[in-house]
Design a protein around this motif. Structure first.
Motif, short mmCIF file in Angstrom:
data_model
loop_
_atom_site.label_atom_id
_atom_site.label_comp_id
_atom_site.label_asym_id
_atom_site.label_seq_id
_atom_site.Cartn_x
_atom_site.Cartn_y
_atom_site.Cartn_z
N PRO A 551 -12.92 6.11 -4.06
CA PRO A 551 -12.09 6.63 -2.77
C PRO A 551 -10.96 7.34 -3.18
CG PRO A 551 -12.07 4.22 -3.07
CD PRO A 551 -13.03 4.86 -4.19
N THR A 552 -10.45 7.51 -4.33
CA THR A 552 -9.26 8.18 -4.69
C THR A 552 -9.34 9.50 -4.68
OG1 THR A 552 -9.44 8.10 -7.14
CG2 THR A 552 -8.53 6.06 -5.95
N PHE A 813 -2.11 18.30 -1.30
CA PHE A 813 -2.82 16.95 -1.28
C PHE A 813 -1.70 16.00 -1.49
CE2 PHE A 813 -6.82 19.46 -1.74
CZ PHE A 813 -7.49 18.83 -0.84
N VAL A 814 -0.80 16.20 -2.46
CA VAL A 814 0.14 15.10 -2.52
C VAL A 814 1.31 15.11 -1.40
CG1 VAL A 814 2.25 14.56 -3.97
CG2 VAL A 814 0.21 15.53 -5.10
N ALA A 815 1.56 16.11 -0.85
CA ALA A 815 2.27 16.11 0.37
C ALA A 815 1.73 15.14 1.58
CB ALA A 815 2.54 17.55 0.75
N ALA A 816 0.22 15.93 2.00
CA ALA A 816 -0.60 15.06 2.85
C ALA A 816 -0.47 13.81 2.77
CB ALA A 816 -2.01 15.53 2.95
N VAL A 817 -0.77 13.28 1.47
CA VAL A 817 -0.72 11.66 1.08
C VAL A 817 0.71 11.08 1.39
CG1 VAL A 817 -0.77 9.70 -0.59
CG2 VAL A 817 -2.58 11.73 -0.45
N ARG A 818 1.77 11.58 0.97
CA ARG A 818 3.12 11.16 1.33
C ARG A 818 3.32 11.23 2.93
NH1 ARG A 818 5.86 15.58 0.00
NH2 ARG A 818 5.72 15.45 -2.24
N ARG A 819 3.01 12.29 3.54
CA ARG A 819 3.14 12.17 4.95
C ARG A 819 2.17 11.19 5.78
NH1 ARG A 819 2.05 18.72 5.12
NH2 ARG A 819 3.91 19.35 4.44
N ASN A 820 1.01 10.93 5.22
CA ASN A 820 0.18 9.72 5.71
C ASN A 820 0.87 8.46 5.70
OD1 ASN A 820 -2.28 7.99 5.39
ND2 ASN A 820 -2.56 9.58 7.11
N PRO A 824 3.55 5.62 11.34
CA PRO A 824 3.75 4.11 11.83
C PRO A 824 2.73 3.01 11.31
CG PRO A 824 4.30 5.67 13.56
CD PRO A 824 3.51 6.25 12.42
N GLY A 825 2.75 1.88 11.12
CA GLY A 825 1.90 0.95 10.40
C GLY A 825 1.10 1.20 9.26
N HIS A 826 1.42 2.22 8.36
CA HIS A 826 1.03 2.28 7.03
C HIS A 826 1.20 1.19 6.15
CE1 HIS A 826 -0.04 4.03 3.22
NE2 HIS A 826 1.13 3.68 2.83
N SER A 827 0.41 0.78 5.60
CA SER A 827 0.32 -0.40 4.68
C SER A 827 0.06 0.13 3.04
CB SER A 827 -0.42 -1.57 5.19
OG SER A 827 -0.46 -2.44 3.98
N PRO A 828 0.85 -0.19 2.11
CA PRO A 828 0.39 0.32 0.84
C PRO A 828 -0.74 -0.12 0.37
CG PRO A 828 2.27 -1.17 0.87
CD PRO A 828 2.05 -0.72 2.28
N GLU A 829 -1.46 -1.29 0.83
CA GLU A 829 -2.53 -1.85 0.50
C GLU A 829 -3.80 -1.16 0.66
OE1 GLU A 829 -3.97 -5.24 3.64
OE2 GLU A 829 -1.83 -5.62 2.71
N TYR A 830 -3.75 -0.22 1.88
CA TYR A 830 -4.87 0.79 2.08
C TYR A 830 -4.85 2.12 1.13
CZ TYR A 830 -5.66 -2.75 6.11
OH TYR A 830 -5.75 -3.66 6.72
N LEU A 831 -5.91 2.30 0.82
CA LEU A 831 -6.05 3.67 0.04
C LEU A 831 -5.99 4.97 1.10
CD1 LEU A 831 -8.67 2.85 -2.58
CD2 LEU A 831 -6.19 3.31 -2.85
N PRO A 832 -5.25 6.03 0.97
CA PRO A 832 -5.53 7.27 1.72
C PRO A 832 -6.98 7.47 2.11
CG PRO A 832 -4.03 7.57 0.08
CD PRO A 832 -4.63 6.16 -0.33
N HIS A 833 -7.19 7.98 3.05
CA HIS A 833 -8.91 8.29 3.46
C HIS A 833 -8.66 9.76 3.45
CE1 HIS A 833 -12.53 8.65 5.54
NE2 HIS A 833 -12.94 7.36 5.24
N ARG A 834 -9.97 10.30 2.78
CA ARG A 834 -9.88 11.68 2.49
C ARG A 834 -10.18 12.40 4.15
NH1 ARG A 834 -15.25 10.36 0.17
NH2 ARG A 834 -14.07 10.09 -1.95
#
Length: 898
Positions: A551-552, A813-820, A824-834
């Motif tokens: 999933p990464t 892609f790095v910027a998109a992950v950073r923005r994601n 609100p509600g983002h948790s580091p335990e969840y991987l970014p979804h493609r």
């Protein structure tokens, strides 16, 4: 940047000297064909390179640093201060030669292992002996006892029967008692195999050995008490000849001895502060080479404050001309040797005066050449390969898949034990395809391309380690998908692909740092084969399982070229919910293939309009030259050129397009300075098109040649440009990374863009581009290896469009992950979804890239992005830097950057 060591002070002619040494150190490949007259098989004569004068710094020490790299496979060498050499054996007749021998035998393992000096050690030992009578017997008995001492001293103790554990069994002692004396008798009587060393002494030409009826008698003549009646120079020549004989044997590729084939660099002897005694040794080497005529692998580089007494100082060439002096020496050597010239093997050059200013090339010489490693040996001669090859030779015919295994072995395409690499042999292409994120599988044959992959893979390891140490830093994985292999006869686009990998490497290096909190970047390299022929199968069979299980992996970049196979691969990736960001595709309908398709450069419609506008602005007549329309890229480009010209009527004359069927040699070129010849084809025929222009028009009446956007692959591949016919020919092309290209040489040399380009994204890029070229202790080994390869590979030294576009594609892609992460509600335990990241590419635009602002809100195919026409004044000049000729953005011309 690290400070220059004191010993690496530049001086006039330094770059010429280092280039000559690097060339002379490299041993020619062995050839089985019979050499022509004047040629040599597998070896060549070496000069005694003699430098006269003083230079700043410590050249021998700086050379030693480079000859010692890499440590395991370094060049065998000796660095000696001749005025104060390390002592040889006590009483040595030639102390300097003995010191050199000791260093080579005991302290200087190069590729191929330790050197052995059977002949020289015996000759040198004999010249230090005094024969003492034995028990009142005659002198011959004393001589035999002396030689017996030598013969026994290197034999294992167990074979002599006096081991400390009580000795050998009775039958073994009997063998030693009978066999020992017999073997010594055979040795002194020069029997084949057993007595090879005495046999050689009695056949070599110096000291007239046949005046002695036996080897024992010849050995006596070398000892202290007897040699007074001999010619001392002849004795010294025996020593020198024996020394060179041992080197020749060590380097002679003969039989099944891979060790000798591994020695791909000559032995280097550097003598500093040469004195009269040292000149005597060099004269002896010269004379032995002249009289014997055999080639030996010893390269001598000597420096003295003043020339020897027998050399006229007048007319000595300058160091900066040393290459032409060496070339002339090779041409004249047969004549010099026939005349028995006393200086036949010497090449003299005068070092510069302190007031002589070094050139820019001299100042860059030491940093550019950080090592002088030997050439890689033939793969059959490498460590362990011979045994493995012999095993395979027996095993492969027994296997039903023998041919399959041989092909994969030759192409480094064996299955990788790593989970991050999958190799597949494509029978139709005859190439290795698949994907890899580690050094277990590296694609292609070009050294620069392979080293670029290894540097990227090294950053992957760093990214994984940092992610394990801090799981809150998400691991962003992207697939770089391109054609990394091609037929061997095809010049290919290896350096263009390496450019794109460089951009990814710079982006990785800037994000994969322990002190940052940025997302970490991992790059998976996927190979679709020549012209992406295997791309659909790679997506279906290999990337689809990867996307399912990892999933990464958030997206795919690259895609190489607009061909049907690429379009199919993009469509399949869209069905898998994966975003594709392309850096060089310009086909007009690609946005319809997948809803998750994103394109950095504008399409062929914008390119065509720019070229037509450029022709109109410069008041020139435009003619389009193209091959058969056999793919979407060429088809849409030719159609859009026609449409753009029609839209410009009546301001422009609509000329018919000129098409060739097989080769550009078929077309007639419209000559003249008021003409533009627009090349709308692939890079593989561009050189033939340029040759056609020159042959029909000459350089003075040639039209302005403008190539389409794929021509940058030809420009990046210096060996394609390196043709005599193209020297002096100016060439322009459509460039899609204009702002990066305009950053110029200062981007590489100083880490900053050219004047008036101060955008922060471009400044950050240039800082990374400068880092790419530096060799330093702070860099990782693979990155240092790549920097050395860049320094030694001819080609553009300015940042090309591929570097900048790949840098920006990964940054998206790095910027998109950073923005994601900032939602609100983002948790580091969840991987970014493609899928979410693909949406971020649209919603959170624009992105400030090194090549300019990137936004997909209004168009996923880069319609608003800028294009530039770049121009090089001499396409054959590797050092030429392009300049901006014309910029086009959003339907109108703009000023060039900077």
């Amino acid at each position: 940047m690290t400070a220059r060591p004191e010993e690496e002070s530049p001086f006039q002619g330094l770059h010429a000297l280092l280039d000559v040494i690097r060339d002379l150190v490299d041993r020619p490949r062995w050839s089985w064909r019979r050499p022509k007259e004047g040629e040599y098989r597998g070896d060549r004569p070496l000069p005694i390179l003699s430098l006269v004068g003083k230079v700043p710094g410590d050249v021998p020490r700086a050379l030693a640093t480079r000859l010692n790299q890499p440590e395991r496979d370094k060049v065998a060498h000796v660095i000696v201060n001749a005025a104060d050499p390390s002592p040889g054996a006590v009483g040595a007749l030639l102390p300097l030669l003995d010191a050199v021998h000791q260093v080579l035998e005991w302290d200087n393992k190069g590729a191929g292992g330790r050197l052995r000096f059977q002949h020289y050690r015996l000759a040198s030992w004999l010249t230090r002996q005094t024969i003492e009578p034995v028990d009142g017997r005659d002198a011959r008995a004393a001589s035999l006892e002396m030689l017996r001492t030598w013969y026994k001293k290197d034999r294992p103790r167990a074979m002599t029967g006096d081991a400390g554990d009580g000795g050998l069994p009775w039958w073994a002692r009997l063998v030693v008692a009978v066999g020992g004396p017999l073997a010594f008798w055979l040795w002194t009587h020069r029997w084949p195999i057993v007595g090879r060393v005495p046999r050689w002494f009695m056949r070599q030409p110096f000291m007239v050995p046949m005046h002695s009826t036996t080897f024992v008698g010849f050995a006596e003549r070398l000892t202290i008490g007897r040699r007074g009646t001999e010619d001392s120079e002849q004795i010294k020549k025996v020593l020198v000849h024996a020394f060179l004989r041992d080197l020749r044997l060590a380097y002679r590729p003969r039989g099944l001895r891979p060790r000798r084939w591994r020695r791909t660099a000559y032995v280097v002897l550097v003598l500093d502060n040469v004195t009269d005694d040292s000149w005597e040794l060099l004269r002896l080497v010269n004379d032995v080479r002249n009289e014997k005529g055999d080639l030996d692998p010893l390269l001598v580089v000597a420096r003295s404050d003043a020339p020897p007494s027998w050399k006229k100082p007048h007319g000595m060439p300058l160091l900066r001309d040393v290459q032409s002096v060496v070339d002339r020496w090779y041409r004249m050597l047969p004549t010099l040797r026939q005349r028995q010239e006393g200086e036949a093997r010497f090449v003299f050059a005068r070092l510069p005066e302190q007031s002589d200013e070094p050139s820019d090339a001299d100042r860059e010489a030491w940093p550019k050449i950080r090592s002088l490693p030997p050439r890689k040996p033939a793969w059959l001669a490498r460590q362990g390969v011979a045994l493995t090859a012999a095993t395979l030779l027996i095993a492969v015919p027994l296997l039903s898949a023998g041919g399959w295994l041989v092909n994969r072995w030759a192409a480094d395409c064996l299955p990788s034990p790593s989970a991050g690499a999958v190799a597949r042999w494509d029978d139709a292409l005859g190439q290795c395809v698949g994907y890899s994120d580690n050094s277990g599988l590296v694609f292609g044959r070009d050294p620069r391309l392979r080293l670029a992959q290894l540097a990227v893979f090294e950053q992957n390891t760093i990214a994984r380690d940092l992610h394990e140490a801090n799981s809150e830093r998400p691991l962003v994985s992207i697939v770089y998908f391109s054609g990394l292999t091609h037929p061997e006869a095809d010049p290919g686009t290896d350096h263009s692909v390496a450019d794109e990998l460089e951009g990814l490497l710079i982006r990785q290096q800037q994000h994969n740092r322990s002190e940052q909190t940025e997302p970490l970047l991992r790059v998976i390299v996927a190979n679709g084969g020549n012209t992406m022929k295997a791309a659909p199968e790679i997506v279906r069979d290999l990337l689809a399982p990867l996307l399912r299980d990892d999933p990464t992996v958030l997206g795919v970049i690259g895609m190489d070229r607009t061909v049907p196979e690429t379009e199919t691969a993009i469509a399949l990736l869209g069905h898998l919910g994966t975003a594709v960001v392309t850096m060089v595709l310009t086909g007009e309908n690609l946005g319809e293939v997948s809803p998750l398709y994103f394109q950095l450069p504008p399409g062929n419609r914008v390119q065509a309009r720019m070229v037509v506008e450029y022709a109109h602005q410069t008041s020139r007549q435009l003619t389009v030259y193209h091959p058969p329309v056999n793919d979407a890229y060429i088809g849409t480009l030719v159609d859009e050129m026609s449409a753009a010209v029609q839209a410009r009527k009546p301001d422009m004359e609509a000329r018919p397009h000129v098409r060739w069927e097989r080769s550009p040699d078929e077309v007639d070129i419209r000559c003249g300075r008021t003409e533009i010849a627009f090349y709308a084809g692939r890079e593989d025929q561009f050189a033939a098109f340029l040759n056609r222009v020159v042959s029909l028009c000459g350089r003075d009446e040639s039209p302005t040649v403008v190539g389409d956007d794929v021509v940058i692959r030809f420009v990046a591949q210096q060996k394609s440009r390196d043709q005599y016919e193209l020297n002096g020919l100016p060439v322009s092309w459509v460039d899609m990374g204009g702002r990066v290209v305009a950053a110029g040489l200062s981007c590489r040399d100083e880490g900053r863009p050219a004047t008036n380009q101060n955008e922060q994204s471009l400044v950050t890029f240039c800082d990374g581009y400068n880092w790419l070229y530096q060799v330093s202790d702070s860099k990782s080994p693979a990155a240092n290896d790549y920097a050395r390869e860049l320094a030694g590979t001819p080609g553009p030294r300015w940042p090309g469009q591929g570097i900048g576009l790949a840098y920006d594609a990964a940054g998206l892609f790095v910027a998109a992950v950073r923005r994601n992460q900032q939602r609100p509600g983002h948790s580091p335990e969840y991987l970014p979804h493609r899928a979410a990241i693909a949406q971020e590419l649209i919603e959170r635009s624009p992105f400030d890239g090194a090549t300019g602002e990137i936004s997909f809100r209004d168009s996923r195919t880069g319609a608003q992005r800028k294009l530039m026409i770049a121009r090089i004044g001499d396409i054959g000049d590797a050092s030429a830097v392009p300049r901006c000729e014309f910029v086009y953005s959003d339907g109108r011309p703009e000023p060039c950057p900077g």
